[in-house]
Design a protein around this motif. Structure first.
Motif, mmCIF file in Angstrom:
data_model
loop_
_atom_site.group_PDB
_atom_site.id
_atom_site.type_symbol
_atom_site.label_atom_id
_atom_site.label_comp_id
_atom_site.label_asym_id
_atom_site.label_seq_id
_atom_site.Cartn_x
_atom_site.Cartn_y
_atom_site.Cartn_z
ATOM 1 N N ALA A 90 0.831 -1.209 0.000
ATOM 2 C CA ALA A 90 0.000 0.000 0.000
ATOM 3 C C ALA A 90 0.863 1.256 0.000
ATOM 4 C CB ALA A 90 -0.930 -0.009 1.205
ATOM 5 N N VAL A 91 1.847 1.317 0.874
ATOM 6 C CA VAL A 91 2.710 2.495 0.951
ATOM 7 C C VAL A 91 3.508 2.659 -0.341
ATOM 8 C CG1 VAL A 91 4.649 3.548 2.181
ATOM 9 C CG2 VAL A 91 2.843 2.391 3.471
ATOM 10 N N PHE A 92 4.034 1.568 -0.849
ATOM 11 C CA PHE A 92 4.759 1.609 -2.123
ATOM 12 C C PHE A 92 3.859 2.130 -3.238
ATOM 13 C CE2 PHE A 92 5.438 -0.701 -6.150
ATOM 14 C CZ PHE A 92 6.660 -0.160 -6.528
ATOM 15 N N GLY A 93 2.617 1.622 -3.309
ATOM 16 C CA GLY A 93 1.690 2.048 -4.363
ATOM 17 C C GLY A 93 1.395 3.528 -4.313
ATOM 18 N N VAL A 94 1.238 4.067 -3.105
ATOM 19 C CA VAL A 94 0.943 5.501 -2.955
ATOM 20 C C VAL A 94 2.144 6.340 -3.395
ATOM 21 C CG1 VAL A 94 0.473 7.339 -1.293
ATOM 22 C CG2 VAL A 94 -0.777 5.178 -1.146
ATOM 23 N N LEU A 95 3.329 5.981 -2.922
ATOM 24 C CA LEU A 95 4.522 6.771 -3.246
ATOM 25 C C LEU A 95 4.898 6.680 -4.727
ATOM 26 C CD1 LEU A 95 6.798 5.959 -0.162
ATOM 27 C CD2 LEU A 95 5.345 7.974 -0.529
ATOM 28 N N ARG A 96 4.572 5.565 -5.344
ATOM 29 C CA ARG A 96 4.983 5.331 -6.732
ATOM 30 C C ARG A 96 4.396 6.347 -7.708
ATOM 31 N NH1 ARG A 96 3.737 -0.452 -9.443
ATOM 32 N NH2 ARG A 96 1.645 0.157 -8.767
ATOM 33 N N VAL A 97 3.234 6.917 -7.403
ATOM 34 C CA VAL A 97 2.599 7.828 -8.354
ATOM 35 C C VAL A 97 3.395 9.131 -8.527
ATOM 36 C CG1 VAL A 97 0.286 6.922 -7.938
ATOM 37 C CG2 VAL A 97 1.091 8.867 -6.592
ATOM 38 N N MET A 98 4.352 9.375 -7.646
ATOM 39 C CA MET A 98 5.162 10.592 -7.767
ATOM 40 C C MET A 98 6.416 10.384 -8.619
ATOM 41 S SD MET A 98 5.028 12.331 -3.961
ATOM 42 C CE MET A 98 5.933 11.011 -3.183
ATOM 43 N N GLU A 99 6.659 9.155 -9.048
ATOM 44 C CA GLU A 99 7.874 8.881 -9.822
ATOM 45 C C GLU A 99 7.940 9.773 -11.060
ATOM 46 O OE1 GLU A 99 9.622 5.172 -10.736
ATOM 47 O OE2 GLU A 99 8.635 4.129 -9.083
ATOM 48 N N GLY A 100 9.129 10.295 -11.325
ATOM 49 C CA GLY A 100 9.324 11.171 -12.473
ATOM 50 C C GLY A 100 9.081 12.635 -12.161
ATOM 51 N N LEU A 101 8.636 12.924 -10.940
ATOM 52 C CA LEU A 101 8.353 14.306 -10.551
ATOM 53 C C LEU A 101 9.371 14.769 -9.501
ATOM 54 C CD1 LEU A 101 4.466 14.033 -10.240
ATOM 55 C CD2 LEU A 101 5.796 14.840 -12.207
ATOM 56 N N GLN A 102 9.447 16.083 -9.321
ATOM 57 C CA GLN A 102 10.424 16.659 -8.409
ATOM 58 C C GLN A 102 10.211 16.177 -6.972
ATOM 59 O OE1 GLN A 102 13.050 18.702 -9.380
ATOM 60 N NE2 GLN A 102 13.723 18.288 -7.272
ATOM 61 N N ALA A 103 8.957 16.033 -6.573
ATOM 62 C CA ALA A 103 8.661 15.603 -5.204
ATOM 63 C C ALA A 103 9.263 14.223 -4.931
ATOM 64 C CB ALA A 103 7.148 15.579 -4.981
ATOM 65 N N PHE A 104 9.191 13.336 -5.900
ATOM 66 C CA PHE A 104 9.748 11.985 -5.728
ATOM 67 C C PHE A 104 11.272 12.033 -5.595
ATOM 68 C CE2 PHE A 104 11.444 7.962 -7.324
ATOM 69 C CZ PHE A 104 10.699 7.035 -6.604
ATOM 70 N N ASP A 105 11.910 12.785 -6.477
ATOM 71 C CA ASP A 105 13.378 12.895 -6.416
ATOM 72 C C ASP A 105 13.827 13.477 -5.085
ATOM 73 O OD1 ASP A 105 13.414 11.897 -8.978
ATOM 74 O OD2 ASP A 105 13.590 13.869 -9.942
ATOM 75 N N ASP A 106 13.118 14.498 -4.603
ATOM 76 C CA ASP A 106 13.469 15.107 -3.322
ATOM 77 C C ASP A 106 13.282 14.111 -2.178
ATOM 78 O OD1 ASP A 106 14.035 17.434 -4.650
ATOM 79 O OD2 ASP A 106 12.194 18.480 -4.066
ATOM 80 N N MET A 107 12.209 13.336 -2.246
ATOM 81 C CA MET A 107 11.941 12.340 -1.198
ATOM 82 C C MET A 107 13.050 11.287 -1.155
ATOM 83 S SD MET A 107 8.771 9.630 -0.956
ATOM 84 C CE MET A 107 9.423 8.674 -2.361
ATOM 85 N N MET A 108 13.450 10.802 -2.305
ATOM 86 C CA MET A 108 14.492 9.769 -2.351
ATOM 87 C C MET A 108 15.839 10.302 -1.863
ATOM 88 S SD MET A 108 12.979 7.011 -3.354
ATOM 89 C CE MET A 108 13.714 5.780 -4.419
ATOM 90 N N ALA A 109 16.073 11.578 -2.110
ATOM 91 C CA ALA A 109 17.366 12.160 -1.736
ATOM 92 C C ALA A 109 17.425 12.569 -0.263
ATOM 93 C CB ALA A 109 17.655 13.375 -2.623
ATOM 94 N N ASN A 110 16.282 12.852 0.345
ATOM 95 C CA ASN A 110 16.285 13.444 1.690
ATOM 96 C C ASN A 110 15.657 12.565 2.769
ATOM 97 O OD1 ASN A 110 17.313 16.368 1.236
ATOM 98 N ND2 ASN A 110 15.784 16.075 -0.380
ATOM 99 N N THR A 111 15.375 11.323 2.429
ATOM 100 C CA THR A 111 14.839 10.398 3.442
ATOM 101 C C THR A 111 15.604 9.075 3.351
ATOM 102 O OG1 THR A 111 13.182 9.351 2.015
ATOM 103 C CG2 THR A 111 12.542 11.410 3.107
ATOM 104 N N LYS A 112 15.226 8.141 4.224
ATOM 105 C CA LYS A 112 15.882 6.827 4.263
ATOM 106 C C LYS A 112 15.064 5.745 3.553
ATOM 107 C CE LYS A 112 17.784 8.006 8.816
ATOM 108 N NZ LYS A 112 17.810 7.644 10.266
ATOM 109 N N VAL A 113 14.163 6.162 2.679
ATOM 110 C CA VAL A 113 13.197 5.224 2.108
ATOM 111 C C VAL A 113 13.711 4.470 0.877
ATOM 112 C CG1 VAL A 113 12.067 6.776 0.430
ATOM 113 C CG2 VAL A 113 10.713 5.030 1.637
ATOM 114 N N LYS A 114 14.779 4.939 0.278
ATOM 115 C CA LYS A 114 15.193 4.433 -1.036
ATOM 116 C C LYS A 114 15.436 2.923 -1.052
ATOM 117 C CE LYS A 114 18.416 5.337 -4.825
ATOM 118 N NZ LYS A 114 19.526 6.211 -5.291
ATOM 119 N N LYS A 115 16.164 2.404 -0.083
ATOM 120 C CA LYS A 115 16.506 0.975 -0.071
ATOM 121 C C LYS A 115 15.247 0.118 0.005
ATOM 122 C CE LYS A 115 19.412 -2.374 2.365
ATOM 123 N NZ LYS A 115 20.354 -2.572 3.516
ATOM 124 N N TRP A 116 14.363 0.471 0.959
ATOM 125 C CA TRP A 116 13.101 -0.277 1.075
ATOM 126 C C TRP A 116 12.279 -0.166 -0.196
ATOM 127 C CZ3 TRP A 116 8.335 2.020 0.510
ATOM 128 C CH2 TRP A 116 7.228 1.193 0.730
#
Length: 383
Positions: free
Chosen positions: A342-368
């Motif tokens: 569920a969490v993956f599905g929600v976050l996935r819709v931001m892929e390709g957008l600035q919000a997604f890139d910022d999230m991956m760069a500034n949180t610990k979520v990338k590996k999971w």
């Protein structure tokens, strides 16, 4: 058709053909000549009927003369013809029964009506992909929604099962299908009865539809223990599934429409991936972007978000990673559970957008995130 069925069919067909051949031989014999079931038999010795699979049947026939021979030949022809007919009938019936059994083993025909960029639809796709459930996707035009004009329920996602059972609400769809995958003795229709629809009016005076029990799996005690072997696993999964619906989803729009340039980029992506006509696409990109930029500000106030909405997104994602902990690959342990998907599905819709890139760069979520993405792409939940 199974090998055993084929062997039986071949034996039955061989018998029927032999009887037909005997009938033809009898009819073609001259009166007074002994008639044998197999031409290799001696006129003075035992007469073989046929040999199949190591079994030999022996028959003795009296000599046939005149009309009696023709009558006996016709009888054999009639018997052989009826034998072939019954053999074909039996094979067809068994083949249809086997196909019906295979269908009942879980080969559901699934059709998902969706908007590709909708987080709730993305949740359902993540579940279907992870479990390797074949499905057809129908992209719905968000303006006219002609693709779902047949439905009184006007939201997406909608999942049709075998063309007759309609499942609404992403969490109901996921809970219902997961229950079915665990216990296929229950039909989807019967499971769906456990998620009754409730209509109410919200604080803004708008009628809303909710579903009871939508985060529960309808399992027996033994099935629950097998699915959730450790204490607290079930409650934890339900808690974070609800968190994804009630909180995480509401952080998406304020973040992807945070600025006018991000709103334009977001709608460019939506138009490109969605189902729009030329005029609709142009209208959606510019007018929609401006509208959503303003709406995102209202959503920020409604959900009490910070001025910099990125900080709320970062905190939410880091809270999620912290809940998983350092000892687990996923919240489900070695495999993603329904909360992970569920969490993956929600976050996935931001892929390709600035919000997604910022999230991956500034949180610990990338590996999971990459682990779940890989699991979904490779259908690792397929059994």
């Amino acid at each position: 058709m199974h090998c055993g069925t084929l062997r039986k069919a071949n034996m039955a067909t061989t018998c029927a053909r032999t009887v037909l051949k005997v009938g033809c031989n009898i009819l073609n014999r001259r009166p007074g000549t002994a008639s044998y079931l197999v031409g290799n038999g001696s006129a003075h010795g035992p007469r073989k009927a046929f040999s199949s699979g190591g079994t030999v049947l022996r028959h003795m026939l009296p000599p046939t003369r005149g009309g009696r021979g023709r009558l006996l030949g016709c009888a054999f022809l009639l018997g052989g013809g009826l034998g072939l007919y019954q053999t074909v009938k039996l094979c067809v019936e068994q083949h249809l029964a086997e196909e019906e059994t295979q269908a009942s083993d879980g080969a559901l025909k699934l059709t998902l009506y969706q908007y590709k960029t909708c987080p709730f639809c993305s949740k359902v796709r993540a579940f279907l992909d992870y479990h390797g459930l074949p499905h057809e996707i129908v992209e719905v035009n968000p303006v006219m929604r002609q693709e779902i004009k047949w439905s009184t329920y006007r939201k997406v996602p909608i999942l049709m099962v075998d063309g007759k059972e309609q499942l609404n609400d992403s969490s109901v769809i996921i809970s219902c299908l997961k229950t079915y995958l665990i216990n296929k003795n229950k039909s989807v229709s019967k499971i769906l009865c456990s998620y009754p629809e409730i209509k109410s009016v919200n604080e803004r005076g708008k009628e809303v539809t909710e579903y009871s029990n939508k985060y529960w799996l309808m399992l027996s005690e033994a099935e629950t223990l097998e699915t959730y072997p450790e204490k607290g696993m079930q409650k934890e999964e339900m808690k974070w599934r609800q968190w994804a619906d009630d909180w995480l989803v509401h952080l998406i729009s304020p973040n992807v429409y945070r600025t006018t340039s991000e709103a334009l980029a977001a709608f460019d992506y939506i138009v490109r991936e969605g189902k729009f006509g030329t005029f609709e696409g142009f209208f959606a990109k510019y007018v929609g972007a401006a509208a959503m930029f303003l709406i995102s500000k209202r959503l920020k106030r409604r959900h009490n978000l910070q001025d910099d909405v990125r900080q709320d997104l970062y905190k939410a994602v880091n809270d999620w990673v912290e809940a998983i902990g350092k000892k687990r690959k996923f919240m489900g342990g070695d495999e993603p559970n329904l909360a992970d998907l569920a969490v993956f599905g929600v976050l996935r819709v931001m892929e390709g957008l600035q919000a997604f890139d910022d999230m991956m760069a500034n949180t610990k979520v990338k590996k999971w995130y990459r682990h779940v993405e890989n699991a979904a792409l490779n259908h690792q939940g397929q059994k």
